[in-house]
Design a protein around this motif. Structure first.
Motif, mmCIF file in Angstrom:
data_model
loop_
_atom_site.group_PDB
_atom_site.id
_atom_site.type_symbol
_atom_site.label_atom_id
_atom_site.label_comp_id
_atom_site.label_asym_id
_atom_site.label_seq_id
_atom_site.Cartn_x
_atom_site.Cartn_y
_atom_site.Cartn_z
ATOM 1 N N GLN A 161 3.893 19.450 60.404
ATOM 2 C CA GLN A 161 5.053 19.862 61.050
ATOM 3 C C GLN A 161 4.810 21.330 61.751
ATOM 4 O O GLN A 161 5.213 21.396 62.829
ATOM 5 N N THR A 292 14.063 27.791 64.103
ATOM 6 C CA THR A 292 14.484 26.338 64.366
ATOM 7 C C THR A 292 13.365 25.348 63.830
ATOM 8 O O THR A 292 12.094 25.367 64.368
ATOM 9 N N LYS A 293 13.831 24.721 62.897
ATOM 10 C CA LYS A 293 12.809 23.693 62.204
ATOM 11 C C LYS A 293 13.246 22.247 62.390
ATOM 12 O O LYS A 293 14.364 21.800 62.567
ATOM 13 N N THR A 294 12.330 21.266 62.512
ATOM 14 C CA THR A 294 12.672 19.850 62.627
ATOM 15 C C THR A 294 13.023 19.255 61.242
ATOM 16 O O THR A 294 12.856 19.897 59.993
ATOM 17 N N PHE A 295 13.580 18.084 61.277
ATOM 18 C CA PHE A 295 14.220 17.326 60.126
ATOM 19 C C PHE A 295 12.702 17.014 59.081
ATOM 20 O O PHE A 295 13.048 17.205 58.209
ATOM 21 N N LEU A 296 11.720 16.744 59.766
ATOM 22 C CA LEU A 296 10.540 16.232 58.905
ATOM 23 C C LEU A 296 10.039 17.809 58.142
ATOM 24 O O LEU A 296 9.476 17.816 57.111
ATOM 25 N N TRP A 297 10.124 18.666 58.987
ATOM 26 C CA TRP A 297 9.787 20.202 58.262
ATOM 27 C C TRP A 297 10.886 20.428 56.873
ATOM 28 O O TRP A 297 10.009 20.823 55.872
ATOM 29 N N TRP A 298 11.866 20.135 57.305
ATOM 30 C CA TRP A 298 13.032 20.330 56.224
ATOM 31 C C TRP A 298 12.516 19.442 54.933
ATOM 32 O O TRP A 298 12.653 19.843 53.798
ATOM 33 N N MET A 299 12.100 18.139 55.322
ATOM 34 C CA MET A 299 11.709 17.195 54.255
ATOM 35 C C MET A 299 10.676 17.441 53.504
ATOM 36 O O MET A 299 10.278 17.434 52.245
#
Length: 332
Positions: A161, A292-299
């Motif tokens: 990511q 701003t981070k993506t959903f997969l980054w947070w996952m």
């Protein structure tokens, strides 16, 4: 009534220690990041910053030793010397790992964002399992191995990511992996070295920082950092030295509060607290730097944090079971 008040005071004290650990740990990361890669300091000499932090730690240790001689009733620290041949032989191997660990950690922080810092250094558990088996011959349960596999998956997802976002630092990530490896080796070696210093964490910290001052000098020279420091335009600015000193104070403080948290709680609670702190640190970093981070980054963060916490729990249950078995055998 007195028992309840005693328990209440104990829980308040533990809460204060955990809170202090969180505050000091998070501030240490932010302060070091500012020293290593901010436009305000703007000095490309990470080894020098690490070296100076070791000097500050040694000065603090020497000050506490002097105060313990003046006020022995209130301050009690060991007065052993790090310059004896016997001590050098016993502690130097650990100090080499210590110097490498703090150097690679700072180099990782220099090149990666604070939000990615935890992921970049998340393979410590993996290396700990591998080296525990190779060096100590201790096998790991299937559940722990599965936790390690999940952590690796979360790590790779986080790296992917960062690459997608265009913010991946390969150098910083490699330093993070190296830092994880050295931390695992340091933890294993420390268990063998602590008995040589009478289980005194303060004394070990004093020795490690003293030896690291010497170890880092040739590394700074090889890296050419002496030239960068001598040509630094803010070298004689009071703010620069104040910032370095504050970084050194936080470096010493995080070691103290880490040991204190383990002492008043347990290694399991410390691991859980550290995992939760890493989560808060990541969220705070993304807010502070407006990232701003993506959903997969947070996952990827959630995967690594959850797997690390579960690993700590599985290890705790395993150690408790082994302790009960040893106790029963002793009774028989």
């Amino acid at each position: 009534m007195q028992l309840q008040e005693g328990l209440g005071s104990k829980y308040i004290y533990i809460t204060c220690v955990i809170t202090a650990y969180w505050i000091v740990s998070i501030l240490t990361v932010f302060v070091n990041k500012a020293l290593l890669s901010s436009d305000v300091v703007n000095l490309d000499a990470p080894l020098f910053v690490t070296w100076f932090q070791c000097i500050v730690s040694v000065i603090i240790c020497l000050t506490l030793r002097k105060l313990s001689q003046c006020f022995p009733k209130y301050i009690k620290v060991a007065n052993d010397s790090p310059f004896s041949i016997d001590t050098l032989k016993k502690v130097l191997p650990l100090s080499i790992l210590f110097a490498g660990m703090i150097t690679t950690n700072n180099l990782c922080l220099k090149y990666v964002d604070i939000a990615f810092y935890y992921i970049g250094r998340s393979l410590t558990t993996i290396f700990n399992v591998v080296f525990t088996y190779i060096l100590l011959g201790e096998k790991t349960s299937f559940k722990c191995v599965m936790c390690c596999a999940v952590i690796i998956g979360g790590f790779w997802l986080g790296v992917d990511q960062e690459k997608v976002a265009g913010s991946l630092s390969v150098v910083g990530t490699l330093f993070g992996v190296a830092g994880s490896l050295l931390l695992a080796l340091y933890s294993i070696r420390m268990k063998r070295t602590l008995p040589d210093v009478n289980q005194d964490v303060f004394l070990l910290s004093y020795y490690n920082n003293t030896y690291s001052i010497v170890i880092l000098i040739p590394l700074m020279l090889i890296n050419g950092e002496h030239t960068a420091v001598f040509n630094y335009e803010k070298l004689w600015h009071p703010f620069f030295w104040l910032a370095l000193t504050i970084g050194g104070l936080f470096g010493f403080a995080i070691g103290y509060f880490t040991a204190l948290q383990v002492k008043v709680t347990s290694p399991l609670t410390h691991n859980i607290s550290g995992t939760a702190k890493a989560c808060a640190q990541t969220v705070l970093a993304t807010y502070w730097f407006d990232e701003t981070k993506t959903f997969l980054w947070w996952m990827s963060n959630i995967i690594v944090l959850t797997a690390s916490a579960y690993y700590a729990r599985v290890r705790q249950l395993s150690l408790s079971k082994e302790y009960k078995q040893q106790t029963q055998q002793f009774k028989v």
